[in-house]
Design a protein around this motif. Structure first.
Motif, PDB file in Angstrom:
ATOM      1  N   TRP A 151      10.338 -10.933   0.511  1.00  0.00           N
ATOM      2  CA  TRP A 151       9.688 -10.194  -0.583  1.00  0.00           C
ATOM      3  C   TRP A 151      10.475  -8.924  -0.902  1.00  0.00           C
ATOM      4  CZ3 TRP A 151       7.897  -5.447  -1.777  1.00  0.00           C
ATOM      5  CH2 TRP A 151       7.139  -5.328  -2.943  1.00  0.00           C
ATOM      6  N   LEU A 152      10.874  -8.193   0.113  1.00  0.00           N
ATOM      7  CA  LEU A 152      11.625  -6.959  -0.111  1.00  0.00           C
ATOM      8  C   LEU A 152      12.916  -7.237  -0.877  1.00  0.00           C
ATOM      9  CD1 LEU A 152      11.156  -5.298   3.388  1.00  0.00           C
ATOM     10  CD2 LEU A 152      10.253  -4.423   1.236  1.00  0.00           C
ATOM     11  N   ALA A 153      13.633  -8.292  -0.489  1.00  0.00           N
ATOM     12  CA  ALA A 153      14.891  -8.613  -1.145  1.00  0.00           C
ATOM     13  C   ALA A 153      14.682  -9.057  -2.587  1.00  0.00           C
ATOM     14  CB  ALA A 153      15.625  -9.706  -0.359  1.00  0.00           C
ATOM     15  N   SER A 154      13.673  -9.901  -2.810  1.00  0.00           N
ATOM     16  CA  SER A 154      13.447 -10.414  -4.165  1.00  0.00           C
ATOM     17  C   SER A 154      12.923  -9.346  -5.112  1.00  0.00           C
ATOM     18  CB  SER A 154      12.460 -11.589  -4.121  1.00  0.00           C
ATOM     19  OG  SER A 154      11.194 -11.173  -3.626  1.00  0.00           O
ATOM     20  N   ASN A 155      12.355  -8.282  -4.563  1.00  0.00           N
ATOM     21  CA  ASN A 155      11.869  -7.176  -5.397  1.00  0.00           C
ATOM     22  C   ASN A 155      12.792  -5.966  -5.334  1.00  0.00           C
ATOM     23  OD1 ASN A 155       8.860  -7.747  -6.466  1.00  0.00           O
ATOM     24  ND2 ASN A 155       9.177  -8.791  -4.513  1.00  0.00           N
ATOM     25  N   GLN A 156      14.003  -6.209  -4.833  1.00  0.00           N
ATOM     26  CA  GLN A 156      15.050  -5.186  -4.808  1.00  0.00           C
ATOM     27  C   GLN A 156      14.629  -3.938  -4.040  1.00  0.00           C
ATOM     28  OE1 GLN A 156      16.031  -4.672  -8.978  1.00  0.00           O
ATOM     29  NE2 GLN A 156      17.379  -6.463  -8.960  1.00  0.00           N
ATOM     30  N   HIS A 157      13.949  -4.184  -2.961  1.00  0.00           N
ATOM     31  CA  HIS A 157      13.618  -3.101  -2.033  1.00  0.00           C
ATOM     32  C   HIS A 157      14.341  -3.375  -0.729  1.00  0.00           C
ATOM     33  CE1 HIS A 157      10.550  -1.300  -4.545  1.00  0.00           C
ATOM     34  NE2 HIS A 157       9.909  -2.455  -4.642  1.00  0.00           N
ATOM     35  N   SER A 158      14.708  -2.352  -0.039  1.00  0.00           N
ATOM     36  CA  SER A 158      15.297  -2.503   1.282  1.00  0.00           C
ATOM     37  C   SER A 158      14.586  -1.571   2.248  1.00  0.00           C
ATOM     38  CB  SER A 158      16.797  -2.177   1.272  1.00  0.00           C
ATOM     39  OG  SER A 158      17.301  -2.159   2.590  1.00  0.00           O
ATOM     40  N   ILE A 193       0.842  -1.191   0.000  1.00  0.00           N
ATOM     41  CA  ILE A 193       0.000   0.000   0.000  1.00  0.00           C
ATOM     42  C   ILE A 193       0.881   1.246   0.000  1.00  0.00           C
ATOM     43  CG2 ILE A 193      -1.934  -1.132   1.132  1.00  0.00           C
ATOM     44  CD1 ILE A 193      -1.139   0.294   3.741  1.00  0.00           C
ATOM     45  N   CYS A 194       0.434   2.242  -0.740  1.00  0.00           N
ATOM     46  CA  CYS A 194       1.098   3.547  -0.771  1.00  0.00           C
ATOM     47  C   CYS A 194       0.034   4.603  -1.029  1.00  0.00           C
ATOM     48  CB  CYS A 194       2.213   3.587  -1.812  1.00  0.00           C
ATOM     49  SG  CYS A 194       1.752   3.101  -3.470  1.00  0.00           S
ATOM     50  N   PRO A 195       0.354   5.888  -0.864  1.00  0.00           N
ATOM     51  CA  PRO A 195      -0.688   6.910  -0.932  1.00  0.00           C
ATOM     52  C   PRO A 195      -1.435   6.953  -2.259  1.00  0.00           C
ATOM     53  CG  PRO A 195       1.261   7.774   0.156  1.00  0.00           C
ATOM     54  CD  PRO A 195       1.642   6.433  -0.369  1.00  0.00           C
ATOM     55  N   THR A 196      -0.711   6.893  -3.406  1.00  0.00           N
ATOM     56  CA  THR A 196      -1.352   6.977  -4.716  1.00  0.00           C
ATOM     57  C   THR A 196      -0.702   5.971  -5.664  1.00  0.00           C
ATOM     58  OG1 THR A 196       0.179   8.623  -5.628  1.00  0.00           O
ATOM     59  CG2 THR A 196      -1.717   9.456  -4.364  1.00  0.00           C
ATOM     60  N   ALA A 197      -1.369   5.710  -6.788  1.00  0.00           N
ATOM     61  CA  ALA A 197      -0.810   4.808  -7.796  1.00  0.00           C
ATOM     62  C   ALA A 197       0.507   5.352  -8.339  1.00  0.00           C
ATOM     63  CB  ALA A 197      -1.818   4.608  -8.931  1.00  0.00           C
ATOM     64  N   ALA A 198       0.616   6.672  -8.444  1.00  0.00           N
ATOM     65  CA  ALA A 198       1.857   7.278  -8.950  1.00  0.00           C
ATOM     66  C   ALA A 198       3.034   7.002  -8.021  1.00  0.00           C
ATOM     67  CB  ALA A 198       1.651   8.781  -9.129  1.00  0.00           C
ATOM     68  N   ASP A 199       2.779   6.862  -6.728  1.00  0.00           N
ATOM     69  CA  ASP A 199       3.851   6.601  -5.767  1.00  0.00           C
ATOM     70  C   ASP A 199       4.453   5.216  -5.940  1.00  0.00           C
ATOM     71  OD1 ASP A 199       3.696   9.091  -4.373  1.00  0.00           O
ATOM     72  OD2 ASP A 199       1.919   8.366  -3.328  1.00  0.00           O
ATOM     73  N   ARG A 200       3.722   4.308  -6.574  1.00  0.00           N
ATOM     74  CA  ARG A 200       4.193   2.930  -6.727  1.00  0.00           C
ATOM     75  C   ARG A 200       5.511   2.850  -7.496  1.00  0.00           C
ATOM     76  NH1 ARG A 200       6.296  -1.206  -6.788  1.00  0.00           N
ATOM     77  NH2 ARG A 200       5.443  -3.321  -6.938  1.00  0.00           N
ATOM     78  N   SER A 201       5.717   3.758  -8.414  1.00  0.00           N
ATOM     79  CA  SER A 201       6.897   3.681  -9.272  1.00  0.00           C
ATOM     80  C   SER A 201       8.150   4.291  -8.641  1.00  0.00           C
ATOM     81  CB  SER A 201       6.622   4.374 -10.611  1.00  0.00           C
ATOM     82  OG  SER A 201       6.284   5.739 -10.413  1.00  0.00           O
ATOM     83  N   HIS A 202       8.017   4.948  -7.492  1.00  0.00           N
ATOM     84  CA  HIS A 202       9.214   5.510  -6.845  1.00  0.00           C
ATOM     85  C   HIS A 202       9.159   5.299  -5.335  1.00  0.00           C
ATOM     86  CE1 HIS A 202       6.826   9.115  -5.716  1.00  0.00           C
ATOM     87  NE2 HIS A 202       6.337   9.048  -6.941  1.00  0.00           N
TER      88      HIS A 202
END
Length: 282
Positions: free
Chosen positions: A199-206, A168-177
């Motif tokens: 999940w965070l690691a496999s999607n290259q998020h930290s 979840i994030c505030p808006t759809a536009a926020d999903r890309s950054h």
């Protein structure tokens, strides 16, 4: 000892604190202290020792508690026998429930249950799932439990909810950054924490490559995202009123899900009140 004495001794043993025991019994501290003093007078012995760190049962107090525990168990057995004979579901049910399920799902279930079984008295403990599970294993306070997450052990388990995990994030536009937004993490059980980390690691998020906000409950986590403070991974159960962007996730190619279980010792599953509550859940 009467029923109130039994309840008092069980609460004192569990909490080891006069104030907490009074709260569990829905009376004030002075009333509990008076009740305890009266029991000590009748038994002609000291049952507890008070200190700055709470209370400790004396040897006489331990003996009184053991008698109270056995009497409480016998009362439950008698209630079960009488219910079977009368075919009317009544008596008491000591239910432990996870914090999140208690907040988001349990109230509606209790309305249905109490409407169908008005003669049942419910005693409800709300706590972290790991604590509910441990209390069920100890067999001293809870009859049944509603637990979120995975716990392996001797208790009988029935899945009652399988919900998706959402980004979840505030808006759809926020999903890309997302890398520019704080990750809002919360305290949870180790199994689910490991799955989120995977999940965070496999999607290259930290969670730690930028500002992180840590909260201690799911409601605050969702509210923070709803107010534009960051993004999070949360179960579906908390999103009924969420207004921002949500995206169901996959983990290792499968839907990323969170399970909730009804748990009970095998010997209690056939009790009419337990069967009635389980049927209400599922």
């Amino acid at each position: 000892m009467d029923e109130r004495d039994i309840e008092m001794l069980l609460a004192l043993k569990k909490t080891r604190n006069i104030t907490q025991a009074a709260g569990q019994l829905f009376i004030n501290q002075s009333s509990l202290s008076k009740r305890l003093h009266n029991l000590e007078q009748r038994l002609q012995t000291q049952l507890v020792i008070r200190s700055q760190h709470g209370i400790q049962l004396t040897s006489a107090g331990e003996a009184a508690w053991e008698t109270a525990r056995k009497t409480d168990q016998l009362n439950h057995q008698l209630q079960t026998t009488l219910m079977r004979e009368s075919q009317v579901v009544c008596g008491s049910l000591n239910l432990g429930c996870s914090i999140n399920y208690a907040q988001y799902a349990l109230p509606a279930i209790l309305v249905t249950f109490q409407h169908q079984y008005p003669a049942v008295r419910l005693n409800i403990t709300i706590d972290y799932s790991r604590n509910i599970y441990q209390q069920l294993l100890s067999g001293t306070h809870l009859d049944v439990g509603i637990v979120r997450g995975e716990f392996n052990g001797p208790l009988q388990q029935t899945m009652i909810k399988n919900e998706t995990i959402n980004l979840i994030c505030p808006t759809a536009a926020d999903r890309s950054h997302l890398d520019k937004l704080p990750f809002i993490q919360r305290q949870t059980d180790s199994h689910f924490q490991d799955e989120m980390t995977t999940w965070l690691a496999s999607n290259q998020h930290s969670a730690f490559n930028h500002q992180t906000i840590t909260v201690n409950n799911l409601t605050s986590c969702v509210a923070f995202v709803d107010h534009g403070l960051g993004w999070a991974l949360v179960p579906e159960i908390a999103l009924d009123h969420f207004k921002g962007y949500r995206e169901p996730l996959l983990l290792n190619g499968q839907p990323f899900c969170r399970q909730t279980y009804f748990m009970a010792p095998t010997n209690l599953l056939s009790a009419p009140v337990v069967e009635a509550f389980k049927n209400t859940l599922i």
